[in-house]
Design a protein around this motif. Structure first.
Motif, PDB file in Angstrom:
ATOM      1  N   ALA A  42       1.006  -1.310  -0.204  1.00 40.52           N
ATOM      2  CA  ALA A  42       0.015   0.059  -0.264  1.00 40.52           C
ATOM      3  C   ALA A  42       1.049   1.336   0.038  1.00 40.52           C
ATOM      4  CB  ALA A  42      -0.972  -0.044   1.148  1.00 40.52           C
ATOM      5  N   ALA A  45       2.001   1.747  -3.453  1.00 38.13           N
ATOM      6  CA  ALA A  45       0.971   2.301  -4.199  1.00 38.13           C
ATOM      7  C   ALA A  45       0.460   3.581  -4.206  1.00 38.13           C
ATOM      8  CB  ALA A  45      -0.342   1.481  -3.986  1.00 38.13           C
ATOM      9  N   GLY A  46       1.038   4.308  -3.045  1.00 34.66           N
ATOM     10  CA  GLY A  46       0.776   5.647  -2.639  1.00 34.66           C
ATOM     11  C   GLY A  46      -0.449   5.885  -1.741  1.00 34.66           C
ATOM     12  N   MET A  47      -0.643   4.865  -0.991  1.00 34.29           N
ATOM     13  CA  MET A  47      -1.849   4.843  -0.178  1.00 34.29           C
ATOM     14  C   MET A  47      -1.591   6.104   1.111  1.00 34.29           C
ATOM     15  SD  MET A  47      -3.902   2.232   1.990  1.00 34.29           S
ATOM     16  CE  MET A  47      -5.107   1.545   0.868  1.00 34.29           C
ATOM     17  N   LEU A  76      -4.269  -4.116  -4.565  1.00 31.00           N
ATOM     18  CA  LEU A  76      -4.372  -2.602  -4.434  1.00 31.00           C
ATOM     19  C   LEU A  76      -4.530  -1.777  -5.865  1.00 31.00           C
ATOM     20  CD1 LEU A  76      -1.568  -2.740  -1.984  1.00 31.00           C
ATOM     21  CD2 LEU A  76      -3.576  -1.894  -1.448  1.00 31.00           C
ATOM     22  N   LYS A  80      -7.184   0.821  -5.837  1.00 33.68           N
ATOM     23  CA  LYS A  80      -7.087   2.347  -6.148  1.00 33.68           C
ATOM     24  C   LYS A  80      -8.022   2.647  -7.127  1.00 33.68           C
ATOM     25  CE  LYS A  80      -2.961   4.879  -7.251  1.00 33.68           C
ATOM     26  NZ  LYS A  80      -1.435   4.886  -7.606  1.00 33.68           N
ATOM     27  N   PRO A  84     -10.376   5.744  -5.122  1.00 36.37           N
ATOM     28  CA  PRO A  84      -9.185   6.537  -5.422  1.00 36.37           C
ATOM     29  C   PRO A  84      -8.703   7.586  -4.384  1.00 36.37           C
ATOM     30  CG  PRO A  84     -10.973   7.492  -6.950  1.00 36.37           C
ATOM     31  CD  PRO A  84     -11.260   5.917  -5.946  1.00 36.37           C
ATOM     32  N   PHE A  87      -5.713   7.255  -1.947  1.00 35.06           N
ATOM     33  CA  PHE A  87      -4.328   7.309  -2.470  1.00 35.06           C
ATOM     34  C   PHE A  87      -3.964   8.519  -2.871  1.00 35.06           C
ATOM     35  CE2 PHE A  87      -5.943   3.007  -3.176  1.00 35.06           C
ATOM     36  CZ  PHE A  87      -4.779   2.200  -2.816  1.00 35.06           C
TER      37      PHE A  87
END
Length: 129
Positions: A42, A45-47, A76, A80, A84, A87
């Motif tokens: 995560a 992935a930029g969470m 993820l 996303k 969205p 994130f």
């Protein structure tokens, strides 16, 4: 003989209890490993808020033989796409900032102002007093 049967029965109960505790502990450890791997994925992935991982159905998570979450990245990516707001954007906010000017802004002299600009500047100065 009854004493021996009771002893055997006691050991069998203890063994079953130990096996049940071991399987429960293994399940807990597998869940912790899965959670840790999902957190790492995560972050990649930029969470923004890792509390969003609570929205993932734990029953849908499968571990491979190495104890790693199968298809964590695709899970993820799907999250996303569906959520969205959990994130961040790919562009850093610091990248959008403009660099400072190499020299400080120069104030304009009264001779360089038009008559209207001079009147507005004079009026602003008088109001401040």
């Amino acid at each position: 003989m009854t004493d021996e049967n009771e002893n055997t029965e006691d050991w069998r109960v203890r063994a079953e209890s130990a096996e049940a505790a071991l399987s429960q502990m293994q399940a807990q450890m597998a869940a912790r490993v899965a959670q840790a791997e999902l957190k790492a994925e995560a972050v990649r992935a930029g969470m923004i808020d890792l509390d969003g991982l609570k929205l993932i159905d734990v029953a849908s998570i499968r571990l491979n033989q190495n104890g790693e979450v199968e298809d964590a990245a695709s899970l993820l990516v799907r999250m996303k796409r569906e959520k969205p707001w959990l994130f961040g954007t790919a562009v850093s906010s610091s990248a959008a900032a403009t660099p400072p000017r190499p020299e400080p802004p120069r104030s304009r002299h009264a001779n360089e102002l038009s008559h209207e600009e001079w009147l507005n500047a004079r009026a602003a100065l008088i109001r401040r007093r």
